[in-house]
Design a protein around this motif. Structure first.
Motif, PDB file in Angstrom:
ATOM      1  N   ALA A  53       0.835  -1.205   0.000  1.00  9.67           N
ATOM      2  CA  ALA A  53       0.000   0.000   0.000  1.00  9.67           C
ATOM      3  C   ALA A  53       0.874   1.260   0.000  1.00  9.67           C
ATOM      4  O   ALA A  53       0.570   2.231  -0.703  1.00  9.67           O
ATOM      5  N   GLN A  56       2.103   1.789  -3.514  1.00 10.40           N
ATOM      6  CA  GLN A  56       1.090   2.367  -4.396  1.00 10.40           C
ATOM      7  C   GLN A  56       0.859   3.844  -4.075  1.00 10.40           C
ATOM      8  O   GLN A  56       0.617   4.648  -4.974  1.00 10.40           O
ATOM      9  N   LEU A  57       0.917   4.211  -2.799  1.00  9.60           N
ATOM     10  CA  LEU A  57       0.776   5.625  -2.432  1.00  9.60           C
ATOM     11  C   LEU A  57       1.943   6.438  -2.971  1.00  9.60           C
ATOM     12  O   LEU A  57       1.766   7.587  -3.376  1.00  9.60           O
ATOM     13  N   ASN A  61      -1.263   6.171  -6.538  1.00 10.16           N
ATOM     14  CA  ASN A  61      -2.355   5.318  -6.966  1.00 10.16           C
ATOM     15  C   ASN A  61      -3.173   4.922  -5.734  1.00 10.16           C
ATOM     16  O   ASN A  61      -2.937   3.871  -5.125  1.00 10.16           O
ATOM     17  N   MET A  62      -4.128   5.778  -5.375  1.00 10.95           N
ATOM     18  CA  MET A  62      -4.920   5.568  -4.158  1.00 10.95           C
ATOM     19  C   MET A  62      -5.827   4.337  -4.253  1.00 10.95           C
ATOM     20  O   MET A  62      -6.061   3.656  -3.258  1.00 10.95           O
ATOM     21  N   GLU A  63      -6.347   4.054  -5.444  1.00 15.44           N
ATOM     22  CA  GLU A  63      -7.284   2.940  -5.601  1.00 15.44           C
ATOM     23  C   GLU A  63      -6.588   1.608  -5.322  1.00 15.44           C
ATOM     24  O   GLU A  63      -7.130   0.761  -4.606  1.00 15.44           O
ATOM     25  N   ALA A  65      -3.852   1.175  -3.605  1.00 19.68           N
ATOM     26  CA  ALA A  65      -3.453   1.151  -2.197  1.00 19.68           C
ATOM     27  C   ALA A  65      -4.630   0.710  -1.327  1.00 19.68           C
ATOM     28  O   ALA A  65      -4.461  -0.082  -0.395  1.00 19.68           O
ATOM     29  N   ALA A  66      -5.821   1.204  -1.659  1.00 13.32           N
ATOM     30  CA  ALA A  66      -7.015   0.799  -0.910  1.00 13.32           C
ATOM     31  C   ALA A  66      -7.297  -0.691  -1.098  1.00 13.32           C
ATOM     32  O   ALA A  66      -7.721  -1.375  -0.156  1.00 13.32           O
ATOM     33  N   LEU A  90      -2.958   4.771   6.706  1.00  9.39           N
ATOM     34  CA  LEU A  90      -3.092   4.507   5.271  1.00  9.39           C
ATOM     35  C   LEU A  90      -4.554   4.412   4.855  1.00  9.39           C
ATOM     36  O   LEU A  90      -4.929   4.871   3.770  1.00  9.39           O
ATOM     37  N   THR A  91      -5.382   3.825   5.708  1.00 11.68           N
ATOM     38  CA  THR A  91      -6.814   3.752   5.392  1.00 11.68           C
ATOM     39  C   THR A  91      -7.408   5.150   5.319  1.00 11.68           C
ATOM     40  O   THR A  91      -8.195   5.449   4.423  1.00 11.68           O
ATOM     41  N   THR A  94      -6.240   6.854   2.038  1.00 12.25           N
ATOM     42  CA  THR A  94      -6.884   6.354   0.825  1.00 12.25           C
ATOM     43  C   THR A  94      -8.337   6.798   0.726  1.00 12.25           C
ATOM     44  O   THR A  94      -8.870   6.902  -0.371  1.00 12.25           O
ATOM     45  N   GLN A  95      -8.965   7.082   1.870  1.00 12.40           N
ATOM     46  CA  GLN A  95     -10.356   7.523   1.841  1.00 12.40           C
ATOM     47  C   GLN A  95     -10.499   9.043   1.842  1.00 12.40           C
ATOM     48  O   GLN A  95     -11.611   9.550   1.804  1.00 12.40           O
TER      49      GLN A  95
END
Length: 189
Positions: A53, A56-57, A61-63, A65-66, A90-91, A94-95
């Motif tokens: 994750a 990806q961050l 790329n947030m999607e 990572a989520a 991280l959660t 991503t939100q």
């Protein structure tokens, strides 16, 4: 994967390495197996989904990572205690774009569990300040901004902090907004 399964895999690999080294006299394979045993031990303390994750961050790329974070179904079973804060951090990140109202509880939990890096604590505090300002809690937002500025020793978030301080200086529109449908309905209107 459960964190204790990783420890069991590492123990089996270490025992296999000892067997290869002492009983079969294959010193090279024993060393290779010992090196392989280091991977589950490393992944016990640094969860693979959190590492992916973060990767990806880093690529913005947030999607994805989520998606990697969704693989962690029960964070207390799958993560080491030192990773609880980063899971919530991280959660929340991503939100942040999709559901900004849900970011505040995640960042509070991340700070409660603890974040190792100073700039991560600064980012979490900055997100809490943004949530407080958006909900009209200006004094709390001001305190959180000062704390974020203190934690941001590298100066990576100076622009965001300055922008939020400028936003605090602006008057709230709710106090100065007039209803255009209301005509002069005063005492003499």
């Amino acid at each position: 994967m459960n964190k204790y399964i990783k420890v069991a895999v590492a123990a089996v690999l270490i025992l296999l390495g000892l067997y290869m080294m002492f009983f079969t006299r294959n010193l090279g394979w024993g060393i290779v197996i010992f090196l392989l045993a280091a991977a589950p031990i490393l992944l016990f303390f640094k969860n693979e989904y959190i590492l992916l994750a973060f990767w990806q961050l880093r690529k913005q790329n947030m999607e994805k990572a989520a998606v990697w974070l969704q693989n962690i179904t029960n964070y207390r079973v799958q993560l080491h205690k030192s990773q609880y804060g980063y899971f919530h951090y991280l959660t929340g990140l991503t939100q942040a774009q999709a559901q900004p109202a849900k970011v505040e509880p995640f960042m509070k939990k991340a700070l409660e569990y603890g974040l190792n890096m100073k700039h991560d604590r600064a980012m979490a505090t900055l997100n809490l300040a943004a949530a407080a300002i958006s909900k009209g809690r200006r004094q709390e937002g001001q305190k959180l901004l000062e704390e974020a500025k203190r934690l941001d020793s590298a100066g990576m978030m100076t622009d965001q902090i300055k922008m939020m301080k400028d936003q605090l200086k602006m008057p709230t529109m709710q106090k100065h907004m007039h209803n255009p449908n209301m005509r002069n309905r005063g005492k003499f209107g």
